[in-house]
Design a protein around this motif. Structure first.
Motif, short mmCIF file in Angstrom:
data_model
loop_
_atom_site.label_atom_id
_atom_site.label_comp_id
_atom_site.label_asym_id
_atom_site.label_seq_id
_atom_site.Cartn_x
_atom_site.Cartn_y
_atom_site.Cartn_z
N THR A 52 30.31 84.13 219.44
CA THR A 52 29.86 84.96 218.34
C THR A 52 30.87 84.92 217.20
O THR A 52 32.07 84.89 217.44
CB THR A 52 29.61 86.41 218.78
N ARG A 53 30.38 84.89 216.00
CA ARG A 53 31.25 84.94 214.83
C ARG A 53 31.27 86.35 214.25
O ARG A 53 31.90 86.60 213.26
CB ARG A 53 30.77 83.93 213.80
N ASP A 54 30.53 87.26 214.88
CA ASP A 54 30.48 88.64 214.43
C ASP A 54 31.62 89.41 215.07
O ASP A 54 31.49 89.90 216.19
CB ASP A 54 29.14 89.29 214.79
N CYS A 55 32.72 89.47 214.38
CA CYS A 55 33.87 90.18 214.92
C CYS A 55 34.63 90.82 213.76
O CYS A 55 34.37 90.56 212.60
CB CYS A 55 34.77 89.26 215.74
N HIS A 56 35.58 91.67 214.11
CA HIS A 56 36.40 92.34 213.11
C HIS A 56 37.74 92.68 213.75
O HIS A 56 37.89 92.61 214.96
CB HIS A 56 35.71 93.60 212.59
N PRO A 95 43.77 88.39 218.12
CA PRO A 95 42.99 89.27 218.98
C PRO A 95 41.52 88.87 219.09
O PRO A 95 40.84 89.24 220.01
CB PRO A 95 43.12 90.63 218.31
N PHE A 96 41.00 88.10 218.16
CA PHE A 96 39.59 87.75 218.16
C PHE A 96 39.33 86.32 218.59
O PHE A 96 38.20 85.89 218.62
CB PHE A 96 38.98 87.97 216.77
N ALA A 97 40.36 85.58 218.93
CA ALA A 97 40.21 84.15 219.22
C ALA A 97 39.23 83.90 220.36
O ALA A 97 38.45 82.97 220.31
CB ALA A 97 41.56 83.53 219.53
#
Length: 104
Positions: free
Chosen positions: A29-33, A2-4
């Motif tokens: 962005t690497r800021d994900c969850h 889901p964050f790819a």
């Protein structure tokens, strides 16, 4: 995953009052969850949390997991939210047998 898409650069195409659209390149962005909201079955148990952690770590991202105590995890019944919250707060939530990564 889901964050790819969030880890890769994405075009940003804001809606404008005119019919014209302009697209801009955005930095990745690497800021994900990951938010575990449930589905056909609740997904806040140790197995599902560990799976989400593994997905994040395999993508080289920090394992930031949020568990939603409402929605499908509570069967869409607000009276079950405290039960879900209690289960999530249990010390074994998110652990697999033999996993001591979270020990203090």
């Amino acid at each position: 995953m889901p964050f790819a898409r969030r880890v890769s650069p994405m075009p940003f195409c804001p809606t404008r009052k005119t019919a014209a659209r302009r697209c801009f390149a955005r930095r990745a962005t690497r800021d994900c969850h990951i938010i575990l909201r449930g589905g056909r079955v609740p997904n806040y148990d140790a197995h599902h949390v560990a799976e989400a952690v593994q997905l994040m770590e395999s993508a080289g991202l920090p394992a930031r997991i949020m568990i939603d105590c409402s929605h499908a995890n509570s069967g869409k019944d607000h009276r079950r939210q405290p039960v879900v919250c209690h289960n999530v707060a249990h010390p074994d939530c998110g652990r697999q047998p033999g996993d001591h990564r979270h020990d203090a």
